[in-house]
Design an enzyme around this catalytic site. Structure first.
Site, PDB file in Angstrom:
ATOM      1  N   ASP A   1      -9.904   3.134   7.444  1.00 32.85           N
ATOM      2  CA  ASP A   1     -10.866   3.097   8.675  1.00 32.85           C
ATOM      3  C   ASP A   1     -11.237   1.519   8.996  1.00 32.85           C
ATOM      4  OD1 ASP A   1     -12.378   5.228   9.443  1.00 32.85           O
ATOM      5  OD2 ASP A   1     -14.276   4.229   8.622  1.00 32.85           O
TER       6      ASP A   1
ATOM      7  N   PRO B   1       7.910  11.481   0.833  1.00 30.41           N
ATOM      8  CA  PRO B   1       9.088  12.064   1.892  1.00 30.41           C
ATOM      9  C   PRO B   1       8.370  13.474   2.809  1.00 30.41           C
ATOM     10  CG  PRO B   1      10.229  11.355  -0.009  1.00 30.41           C
ATOM     11  CD  PRO B   1       8.734  11.369  -0.205  1.00 30.41           C
TER      12      PRO B   1
ATOM     13  N   PHE C   1       0.916  -1.117   0.224  1.00 27.64           N
ATOM     14  CA  PHE C   1      -0.043  -0.021  -0.053  1.00 27.64           C
ATOM     15  C   PHE C   1       0.940   1.256   0.024  1.00 27.64           C
ATOM     16  CE2 PHE C   1      -2.345   3.114   2.633  1.00 27.64           C
ATOM     17  CZ  PHE C   1      -3.815   3.006   2.109  1.00 27.64           C
ATOM     18  N   ALA C   2       0.945   2.023  -0.924  1.00 28.50           N
ATOM     19  CA  ALA C   2       1.791   3.139  -1.102  1.00 28.50           C
ATOM     20  C   ALA C   2       1.324   4.220  -1.255  1.00 28.50           C
ATOM     21  CB  ALA C   2       2.677   2.791  -2.431  1.00 28.50           C
ATOM     22  N   LEU C   3       1.206   5.172   0.007  1.00 25.33           N
ATOM     23  CA  LEU C   3       0.557   6.292   0.223  1.00 25.33           C
ATOM     24  C   LEU C   3       1.327   7.301   0.539  1.00 25.33           C
ATOM     25  CD1 LEU C   3      -2.297   7.814   0.531  1.00 25.33           C
ATOM     26  CD2 LEU C   3      -2.216   7.163   3.122  1.00 25.33           C
TER      27      LEU C   3
ATOM     28  N   GLU D   1      -0.104   4.387   9.830  1.00 23.09           N
ATOM     29  CA  GLU D   1      -1.679   4.480   9.789  1.00 23.09           C
ATOM     30  C   GLU D   1      -2.441   5.293  10.511  1.00 23.09           C
ATOM     31  OE1 GLU D   1      -3.864   0.769   9.098  1.00 23.09           O
ATOM     32  OE2 GLU D   1      -1.963  -0.269   8.989  1.00 23.09           O
TER      33      GLU D   1
ATOM     34  N   GLY E   1      14.500  -6.289  34.632  1.00 17.68           N
ATOM     35  CA  GLY E   1      15.742  -5.707  35.216  1.00 17.68           C
ATOM     36  C   GLY E   1      16.672  -5.562  33.944  1.00 17.68           C
TER      37      GLY E   1
ATOM     38  N   GLU F   1      -1.077  11.339  17.330  1.00 13.30           N
ATOM     39  CA  GLU F   1      -1.835  12.962  17.447  1.00 13.30           C
ATOM     40  C   GLU F   1      -2.773  12.970  16.226  1.00 13.30           C
ATOM     41  OE1 GLU F   1       1.667  12.134  17.178  1.00 13.30           O
ATOM     42  OE2 GLU F   1       2.248  12.953  19.186  1.00 13.30           O
TER      43      GLU F   1
HETATM   44  C1  LIG Z   1       7.249   0.849  10.121  1.00 13.55           C
HETATM   45  C2  LIG Z   1       6.844   1.629   9.270  1.00 13.55           C
HETATM   46  C3  LIG Z   1       5.784   1.237   8.053  1.00 13.55           C
HETATM   47  C4  LIG Z   1       5.162   1.979   7.117  1.00 13.55           C
HETATM   48  N1  LIG Z   1       4.610   1.394   6.292  1.00 13.55           N
HETATM   49  C5  LIG Z   1       3.656   2.197   5.342  1.00 13.55           C
HETATM   50  C6  LIG Z   1       3.125   1.632   4.378  1.00 13.55           C
HETATM   51  O1  LIG Z   1       3.262   0.329   3.868  1.00 13.55           O
HETATM   52  N2  LIG Z   1       2.580   2.465   3.329  1.00 13.55           N
HETATM   53  C7  LIG Z   1       2.509   4.031   3.642  1.00 13.55           C
HETATM   54  O2  LIG Z   1       1.972   4.468   2.581  1.00 13.55           O
HETATM   55  N3  LIG Z   1       3.269   4.422   4.544  1.00 13.55           N
HETATM   56  C8  LIG Z   1       3.590   3.688   5.565  1.00 13.55           C
HETATM   57  N4  LIG Z   1       4.425   4.241   6.691  1.00 13.55           N
HETATM   58  C9  LIG Z   1       4.318   5.759   6.890  1.00 13.55           C
HETATM   59  C10 LIG Z   1       3.462   6.230   8.065  1.00 13.55           C
HETATM   60  O3  LIG Z   1       2.081   6.000   7.744  1.00 13.55           O
HETATM   61  C11 LIG Z   1       3.864   7.703   8.393  1.00 13.55           C
HETATM   62  O4  LIG Z   1       5.175   7.600   8.945  1.00 13.55           O
HETATM   63  C12 LIG Z   1       3.205   8.330   9.282  1.00 13.55           C
HETATM   64  O5  LIG Z   1       1.774   8.751   8.474  1.00 13.55           O
HETATM   65  C13 LIG Z   1       3.503   9.728   9.543  1.00 13.55           C
HETATM   66  O6  LIG Z   1       4.075  10.353   8.804  1.00 13.55           O
HETATM   67  P1  LIG Z   1       5.240  11.213   8.730  1.00 13.55           P
HETATM   68  O7  LIG Z   1       6.406  10.023   9.084  1.00 13.55           O
HETATM   69  O8  LIG Z   1       5.731  11.971   7.650  1.00 13.55           O
HETATM   70  O9  LIG Z   1       5.306  11.980   9.897  1.00 13.55           O
HETATM   71  P2  LIG Z   1       4.790  13.717   9.864  1.00 13.55           P
HETATM   72  O10 LIG Z   1       3.645  13.685   9.171  1.00 13.55           O
HETATM   73  O11 LIG Z   1       5.956  14.561   9.525  1.00 13.55           O
HETATM   74  O12 LIG Z   1       4.571  13.734  11.350  1.00 13.55           O
HETATM   75  C14 LIG Z   1       5.562  14.193  12.503  1.00 13.55           C
HETATM   76  C15 LIG Z   1       5.149  14.518  13.701  1.00 13.55           C
HETATM   77  O13 LIG Z   1       4.094  15.735  13.595  1.00 13.55           O
HETATM   78  C16 LIG Z   1       2.940  15.120  14.255  1.00 13.55           C
HETATM   79  N5  LIG Z   1       1.728  15.967  13.363  1.00 13.55           N
HETATM   80  C17 LIG Z   1       1.611  15.967  12.035  1.00 13.55           C
HETATM   81  N6  LIG Z   1       0.469  16.805  11.954  1.00 13.55           N
HETATM   82  C18 LIG Z   1       0.251  17.252  12.975  1.00 13.55           C
HETATM   83  C19 LIG Z   1      -0.837  18.085  13.514  1.00 13.55           C
HETATM   84  N7  LIG Z   1      -1.889  18.564  12.789  1.00 13.55           N
HETATM   85  N8  LIG Z   1      -0.772  18.375  14.914  1.00 13.55           N
HETATM   86  C20 LIG Z   1      -0.162  18.065  15.716  1.00 13.55           C
HETATM   87  N9  LIG Z   1       0.802  17.197  15.394  1.00 13.55           N
HETATM   88  C21 LIG Z   1       0.937  16.770  13.891  1.00 13.55           C
HETATM   89  C22 LIG Z   1       2.833  13.821  14.034  1.00 13.55           C
HETATM   90  O14 LIG Z   1       1.835  13.363  14.820  1.00 13.55           O
HETATM   91  C23 LIG Z   1       4.299  13.317  14.149  1.00 13.55           C
HETATM   92  O15 LIG Z   1       4.315  13.262  15.595  1.00 13.55           O
HETATM   93  C24 LIG Z   1       5.067   3.545   7.639  1.00 13.55           C
HETATM   94  C25 LIG Z   1       5.730   4.039   8.469  1.00 13.55           C
HETATM   95  C26 LIG Z   1       6.647   3.166   9.244  1.00 13.55           C
HETATM   96  C27 LIG Z   1       7.377   4.011  10.453  1.00 13.55           C
END
Ligand SMILES: Cc1cc2nc3c(=O)[nH]c(=O)nc-3n(C[C@H](O)[C@H](O)[C@H](O)COP(=O)(O)OP(=O)(O)OC[C@H]3O[C@@H](n4cnc5c(N)ncnc54)[C@H](O)[C@@H]3O)c2cc1C
Length: 387
Positions: free
Chosen positions: A246, A136, A131-133, A370, A346, A374
């Site tokens: 969902d 960076p 699933f590629a959503l 997912e 421990g 936050e």
């Molecule tokens: C092990 C792993 C597997 C994954 N697998 C997949 C996958 O198969 N497919 C896929 O598409 N993605 C995948 N992901 C991506 C994952 O869904 C994202 O890492 C996640 O949605 C957070 O996005 P980000 O890393 O860009 O963090 P950011 O969106 O940059 O967030 C950084 C911080 O800011 C906070 N933040 C963001 N917006 C707000 C706001 N409005 N108010 C307050 N705080 C906020 C966040 O909660 C977080 O603490 C995976 C991630 C990991 C770690």
């Protein structure tokens, strides 16, 4: 391990049978894989493929795909699947969950033809799904994605980068979300099924995380896919992504619950064996207070997870609020419960390869993927204010 929750009124006899069979399968058919599998990229890939084959051959992956599951997701079965696998083997839970998430959009929004083409091999465990959503610069803020799909006659041409893609490198297909520009932001996204061998799709790099599983950054460079790969209509991408999440968000809570239950079990075993100050560790009231808090956290998380799953299965409505509550509470609580288990062990608790040390690493990502904790809080508050 305590499975007395299977007596709760949320479950039918079929659910209980499924849970017991999977429990027995995990003990008999996954124990030779262990948690000390080869952690190189190739080793992880082989292990995940082998787990998928075993789960598929035993029929458990039918829970992950709508048609094989009898025409609709049974969310209680999916949650029991994740909870039980997570309590035995983190990587097995990962494989099971991704066969569901990676085909969820096809199960829920795909055409008959797409379902026939992609789902059976995933149910057999022969093909791996993804699933590629995320991108960076577009994780929580999905609508700001920059991967574009431009219509060119009978095809769309994809360009852009996806990252954090679980199963990146071993998937046979990826459900990819891209901006198609029907409207600004979320209303201008579409979903496509992209076969792994499509020219223009490449694995740019593998990503290593603290609890390793196949994870990669994908690049799309003039990657042409036929119109028939669209899932839903152009502009439906956000609806497809959120409709899928969902369903699967509750299952993240279920996996966290499985990890927490295992940590509690490990802690209980340890404290009745460990001698300190001439007595068993379990006889001290400070220890008992920890155990009590762990037990309450596990049961409360289980109630929220299975409340959400039962509501969706029986009321047949969206469960945005219930799913976010289940994910938020179960993942945050599991982190605390596992940390308490490490404390009770421990120094042994941080030794590589100890079950609680593995759990300590495995739980962390569940509070991020997912939808971070936050984001779950924002969703819950929005729903409360709406009501
Ligand atoms: C092990 C792993 C597997 C994954 N697998 C997949 C996958 O198969 N497919 C896929 O598409 N993605 C995948 N992901 C991506 C994952 O869904 C994202 O890492 C996640 O949605 C957070 O996005 P980000 O890393 O860009 O963090 P950011 O969106 O940059 O967030 C950084 C911080 O800011 C906070 N933040 C963001 N917006 C707000 C706001 N409005 N108010 C307050 N705080 C906020 C966040 O909660 C977080 O603490 C995976 C991630 C990991 C770690």
């Amino acid at each position: 391990m305590d499975r007395s929750y299977l007596e709760w009124p949320f479950f039918t006899k079929e659910h209980v049978d499924f849970a017991r069979r999977l429990d027995a399968f995990s003990r008999d058919r996954l124990n030779d894989i262990g948690s000390d599998h080869d952690d190189s990229d190739a080793g992880l890939d082989r292990t995940c493929q082998e787990i998928a084959r075993r789960l598929g051959a035993a029929g458990f992956l039918s829970a992950c795909v709508v048609e094989a599951a009898g025409g609709a997701f049974d969310l209680r079965r999916l949650c029991l699947g994740r909870e039980i696998l997570a309590s035995h083997h983190g990587l097995a839970d990962f494989v099971f969950s991704m066969q569901g998430l990676g085909t969820g959009p096809i199960s829920l929004f795909g055409t008959e033809e797409q379902r026939k083409r992609y789902l059976p091999a995933v149910v057999r465990g022969e093909n791996i799904a993804a699933f590629a959503l995320s991108e960076p610069n577009a994780g929580s803020d999905v609508a700001s994605m920059t991967t574009k799909a431009v219509r060119d006659g009978t095809h769309y041409v994809l360009n852009g980068t996806k990252t954090w893609i679980s199963n990146g490198g071993i998937a046979a297909h990826y459900v990819v979300f891209a901006s198609t520009g029907e409207a600004p932001g979320a209303k201008g996204l579409s979903a496509f099924i992209v076969d792994a061998d499509t020219p223009g799709l490449k694995i740019a790099e593998r990503v290593r995380v603290i609890a390793p599983h196949p994870l990669a950054t994908l690049k799309f460079e003039d990657c042409r896919v036929p119109l028939s790969t669209l899932v839903g209509k152009p502009g439906d991408g956000f609806k497809v992504a959120m409709g899928t999440l969902d369903v699967f968000r509750t299952t993240v809570g279920a996996a966290a619950l499985g990890f927490a239950r295992r940590a509690l079990d490990e802690a209980l075993d340890r404290v009745v064996q460990r001698d300190v100050f001439g007595k068993k560790l379990s006889t001290f009231q400070l220890t008992q207070a920890k155990l009590a808090d762990m037990g309450v956290g596990v049961d409360a998380a289980a109630l929220l997870v299975y409340r959400a799953a039962w509501t969706r299965d029986t009321a047949k409505r969206r469960i945005t609020r219930e799913a976010s509550m289940a994910k938020l509470y179960a993942t945050e609580t599991a982190q605390t419960v596992i940390d308490m288990a490490v404390q009770l062990f421990g120094g042994m608790g941080v030794v590589s390869g100890q079950a609680v040390e593995t759990l300590y690493r495995e739980i962390r990502a569940l509070r991020l993927y997912e939808g971070t904790s936050e984001i779950q809080r924002l969703v819950i508050a929005r729903k409360l204010l709406e009501s």
